[in-house]
Write a protein that holds these residues in place. Structure first.
Motif: not given
Length: 425
Positions: A127-128, A131, A134-135, A175-176
């Motif tokens: 998950d990290v 994220r 994505h950032a 959500q994914y």
């Protein structure tokens, strides 16, 4: 990701030090204390040996034991002293060997490996990583946009692979699936996007936003064609969220394809009204004009078009009773409100006494708020009021007339209000 594992390593080392440092300090202090205690015990044994020897010498001098007995007893005391010293030294060596550097190193290694194993099993490193990717994508996409370049799709594909891998481990993460669907839409892979949206709907069946986006993906997948599945999703969306612009746009396209131009104009006009300055609104306005032209070409009238554009409407003749003490420049408010409901006007118009008698048309566009319009009720009351001071709030001294209830589903064209009664609060 390197930063993540670097941070994890540092935290593991700190955790190991947190546990092992006190043990190391305890070992060191125990070593010093042990040395002190051993020396004290040896000194005490020597002191006791001399006391016993002095006692034997006193017994020899008093004749209680002879020389042979004295020699034998002295030898036993000397042997006992040597045996005690040997045992104490051996105990010291054993204690020092129990917790040495290898033991501390093994414990530290096990601690770090245990922390890694637990995090790998129960942590959220994937998950990290998503994220962070994505950032990074958003930041680089923004830089491309500012430089006038198209965003590099390689970043989107990388993110898609990470999300797919995460869903392979845990396919119930809604959500994914939604995130993946939007990434597929960005790549123009409308078939995969549709499948991802359907995965979301299997787990969240009542989301109008997901329904609308799934309908759009299907529409684009099928070459900008509306199929029954798209129609069904659009209808469900508008039932749950009547102002969903994406669903309204698709509903307008569906109606246009069926040559139901008035319905297309109605749906598209609603979108334009909600977002008049958007780029999409400009395209829809052009679509509305085209639909209007085709509507007229098929025998439609301006009155029918106006009725659709204005939404639900009602017309009424407003007449002033004879000999009322009112001035020609006084304001007349003509409005509709819910029958036996809230008193807030659903539609309101303002004219002058000098204009009477006059036919007034009230439409949805005359509402004071989008939440309360003629479209929100089926029965209304029509009121016409001459305001003494020009205020919209009724006061003593105003003159008014009203009729109702009026069914908006079957209203007639011969409605009339006669202003003849003085308002009493």
């Amino acid at each position: 990701m390197v930063a993540l594992w670097g941070g994890a390593l540092v935290l593991s080392i700190l955790a190991a030090l947190f546990v092992l440092w006190p043990l190391w300090r305890y070992r060191a202090s125990q070593s010093v204390t042990g040395i002190i205690n051993i020396e004290e015990r040896l000194a005490e044994n020597v002191r006791l040996f001399h006391e016993h020897l002095a006692e034997l010498e006193l017994q020899l001098a008093n004749g209680r034991i002879d020389q042979s007995q004295f020699a034998q007893l002295k030898l036993e005391q000397e042997r006992a002293l040597l045996d005690d010293e040997t045992n104490i030294r051996q105990m010291q060596k054993t204690q020092q060997m129990k917790v040495g550097f290898p033991t501390f190193a093994i414990v530290a290694m096990l601690l770090v490996l245990g922390a890694y194993g637990l995090y790998h099993e129960f942590g959220s490193s994937a998950d990290v990583e998503i994220r962070m990717a994505h950032a990074e994508k958003l930041n680089l996409d923004m830089l491309d946009y500012q430089a006038g370049r198209n965003a590099d799709p390689v970043r989107t594909r990388k993110l898609v692979k990470l999300i797919e891998a995460r869903l392979a481990d845990n396919p119930e993460q809604v959500q994914y699936w939604f995130f993946l669907a939007r990434m597929y839409m960005e790549l123009g892979d409308f078939s995969s996007a549709t499948n991802a949206y359907l995965q979301v709907l299997e787990r969240d069946k009542e989301s109008p936003m997901v329904m609308a986006e799934a309908a759009q993906a299907m529409f684009l997948r099928d070459g900008s064609k509306v199929n029954p599945a798209v129609t069904d999703l659009v209808e469900k969306t508008l039932k749950l969220e009547p102002d969903n612009t994406m669903a309204l746009g698709l509903a307008g396209i569906d109606a246009f394809g069926k040559q139901d131009y008035l319905t297309a104009i109605k749906h598209w006009g609603r979108v334009v009204k909600m977002n008049p300055d958007s780029t999409g609104a400009q395209a829809l306005t052009a679509g509305i004009e085209r639909a209007a032209g085709l509507f007229f070409a098929n025998g439609g009238t301006q009155a029918q078009l106006d009725a659709v554009r204005n939404g639900r409407q009602v017309s009424v003749n407003v007449v002033l009773a004879a000999n009322l003490p009112v001035a020609p420049d006084q304001t007349v408010f003509v409005y509709a409100r819910a029958w036996q409901g809230a008193k807030m006007p659903l539609a309101i118009a303002r004219i002058k006494v000098a204009d009477l008698p006059k036919r007034v048309v009230l439409t949805e566009s005359m509402a004071m708020t989008d939440a309360m319009t003629l479209a929100t009720v089926d029965q209304i009351e029509l009121v016409a009021r001459v305001s003494e001071d020009g205020s919209a709030t009724a006061k003593a001294g105003d003159w008014q007339g009203s009729i109702g209830p009026i069914d908006l589903k079957s209203t007639s064209d011969d409605l009339q209000i006669t202003i003849s009664e003085q308002f009493a609060p």
